[in-house]
Write an enzyme that holds these catalytic residues in place. Structure first.
Site, PDB file in Angstrom:
ATOM      1  N   TYR A 154     -31.898 -51.628 -55.598  1.00 14.08           N
ATOM      2  CA  TYR A 154     -32.772 -52.799 -55.632  1.00 14.08           C
ATOM      3  C   TYR A 154     -34.170 -52.449 -56.148  1.00 14.08           C
ATOM      4  CZ  TYR A 154     -29.258 -55.257 -52.797  1.00 14.08           C
ATOM      5  OH  TYR A 154     -28.102 -55.826 -52.341  1.00 14.08           O
ATOM      6  N   LYS A 203     -20.402 -44.059 -51.159  1.00 14.44           N
ATOM      7  CA  LYS A 203     -19.289 -44.146 -52.110  1.00 14.44           C
ATOM      8  C   LYS A 203     -19.231 -42.793 -52.830  1.00 14.44           C
ATOM      9  CE  LYS A 203     -16.037 -46.552 -54.174  1.00 14.44           C
ATOM     10  NZ  LYS A 203     -14.766 -46.848 -53.485  1.00 14.44           N
ATOM     11  N   ASP A 235     -15.954 -49.340 -49.194  1.00 16.58           N
ATOM     12  CA  ASP A 235     -14.819 -50.280 -49.197  1.00 16.58           C
ATOM     13  C   ASP A 235     -14.050 -50.169 -47.891  1.00 16.58           C
ATOM     14  OD1 ASP A 235     -14.413 -47.718 -50.172  1.00 16.58           O
ATOM     15  OD2 ASP A 235     -12.767 -48.253 -51.506  1.00 16.58           O
ATOM     16  N   ASP A 259     -27.112 -54.210 -47.097  1.00 16.21           N
ATOM     17  CA  ASP A 259     -27.331 -55.641 -47.297  1.00 16.21           C
ATOM     18  C   ASP A 259     -26.013 -56.392 -47.071  1.00 16.21           C
ATOM     19  OD1 ASP A 259     -28.364 -58.039 -48.087  1.00 16.21           O
ATOM     20  OD2 ASP A 259     -28.558 -57.545 -50.207  1.00 16.21           O
ATOM     21  N   ASP A 263     -24.551 -58.241 -43.219  1.00 13.99           N
ATOM     22  CA  ASP A 263     -24.220 -59.673 -43.196  1.00 13.99           C
ATOM     23  C   ASP A 263     -22.782 -59.883 -42.722  1.00 13.99           C
ATOM     24  OD1 ASP A 263     -26.662 -60.599 -43.881  1.00 13.99           O
ATOM     25  OD2 ASP A 263     -26.097 -61.462 -45.811  1.00 13.99           O
TER      26      ASP A 263
END
Ligand code: NAD
Length: 374
Positions: A154, A203, A235, A259, A263
């Site tokens: 980001y 990852k 994942d 992020d 959620d």
């Protein structure tokens, strides 16, 4: 968990809190949170000096910018920042750089808030609200997400190259050892005060930045032998979160993965109206505390806002910035009790659920119920 920011700390008796109501339901839920704050201050014999500040849409209306210099300065010199929520349709048309939500990025940057802590807790009284099967949530959910907040993709280099069908957009994920060390350290310290288990999500089977992340987390883990470290690829983490959430304690991850996963975790607890968050930087700097939900313009001014997420954010503020952990626990216990007694704001009622109409409360009603338990 209480000792997360307690190094070299001596308890103060007077605290300065920068209070940013913001937009939409922000002023309503912040009013509730302030009355809870005043009550525990009286109970525990400390003083709170509130410094009211404008940010978001309210600041655009008054100053023409979402984060006025005076607000940032007040926040920087406070012991902690308590924020409602910002944004709303009134400011949807303003240029991207001027949008109310830019205030949040400015505050994170200006206060050096590199860690976002989000407890995702399923209260026993609300277990029916979880979309997961009862056999999966029967042992409850109590996860602390520790998300890196000011690095990674980001904030990495981005841009476009080429044109036409060769036009390419790119964003860059990169993490330095120092960035990973500080967030990992925070996760391990938090885990030491909880169930002593950290899941680091990356990852590393694909990304070089994740391999640096993993190596660094392992180095920090060596300094915290009481805590067990588990690695999950992102994942797999997304799957395990809905398969075995009760086995998770602290989850530490990058800005983007955090992020998304935090959620997902919020959703499995059933209501965003009760989830608080803390954003923390260096131990001697103010942390920022806010509900995870937005400004809910659809219900602003109707009295329907659930204040519990903001009230629980006050508990986090007491724990991490004011070092009043007993007062923090009192608030959490009070919220637990109110929910166990069956009091419900409208957002906590499921479709087709039958609730005694006398047990349905508005924002002020819910606040009074919590106050009565303190
Ligand atoms: P939202 O979280 O504001 O609302 C989503 C839904 O949840 C709405 O139906 C709302 O009524 C309900 N809801 C949210 N909080 C509630 C509460 N405390 N009690 C009862 N119901 C509640 O998300 P959105 O609608 O996507 O965004 C609205 C505005 O908030 C946008 O301008 C967005 O940019 C902004 N926003 C701000 C923040 C922040 O300030 N940290 C975070 C997210 C969104």
């Amino acid at each position: 968990m209480e000792h997360l920011q307690q190094e070299n700390f001596s308890k103060k008796r007077t605290y300065e809190i920068a209070v940013i109501p913001g937009d939409g339901i922000g002023p309503e839920i912040i009013d509730s949170a302030r009355s809870i704050m005043r009550q525990v201050a009286a109970n525990y014999n400390f003083d709170v000096i509130e410094k009211q500040c404008l940010a978001g849409g309210a600041a655009i209306d008054e100053f023409g910018v979402p984060l006025p210099e005076v607000t940032l300065k007040t926040c920087q010199s406070a012991d902690a920042v308590l924020l409602g929520a910002v944004g709303g349709p009134k400011w949807d048309h303003v240029p991207t750089e001027q949008r109310p939500e830019k205030a949040l990025l400015g505050l994170r940057k200006g206060l050096g808030l590199y860690a976002n802590l989000r407890p995702a807790k399923l209260y026993p009284a609300l277990s029916a609200a979880s979309p997961l099967h009862p056999t999966i949530v029967k042992d409850g959910i109590d996860i602390l997400f520790v998300r890196e907040l000011i690095g990674g993709i980001y904030f990495g280099e981005r841009g476009r190259s080429g044109s036409g069908s060769t036009l390419r957009g790119y964003d860059t994920e990169s993490y330095s050892v120092a960035e990973v060390e500080r967030i990992a350290r925070m996760a391990f310290i938090a885990a030491e005060g909880r169930k002593k288990h950290v899941i680091s999500v990356d990852k590393a089977n694909v990304l070089e930045s994740s391999r640096v992340w993993r190596e660094t987390v392992e180095k920090i883990a060596a300094n915290h032998p009481a805590v067990t470290l588990e690695h999950l690829y992102v994942d797999n983490a997304a799957m395990q979160l809905v398969k075995r959430p009760s086995t998770m304690d602290v989850v530490v991850t990058t800005n983007m993965f955090g992020d998304i996963l935090s959620d997902e975790a919020a959703m499995i607890t059933g209501s965003i109206g009760i989830l608080p968050s803390a954003s923390l930087g260096e131990p001697d700097k103010p942390g920022m505390y806010e509900p995870i939900h937005g400004s809910a313009p659809d219900i602003a001014g109707t009295g329907q806002a659930n204040p519990l997420a903001t009230i629980l954010s006050v508990a986090l503020m007491l724990r991490y910035s004011l070092h009043q952990s007993e007062a923090a626990k009192d608030i959490e216990k009070a919220v637990d009790q109110v929910l166990s007694e069956g009091w419900r704001s409208r957002d906590l009622i499921l479709p087709n659920q039958t609730v005694d109409p006398d047990k349905i409360v508005d924002c002020d009603g819910m606040t009074e119920k919590v106050l009565a338990c303190l």
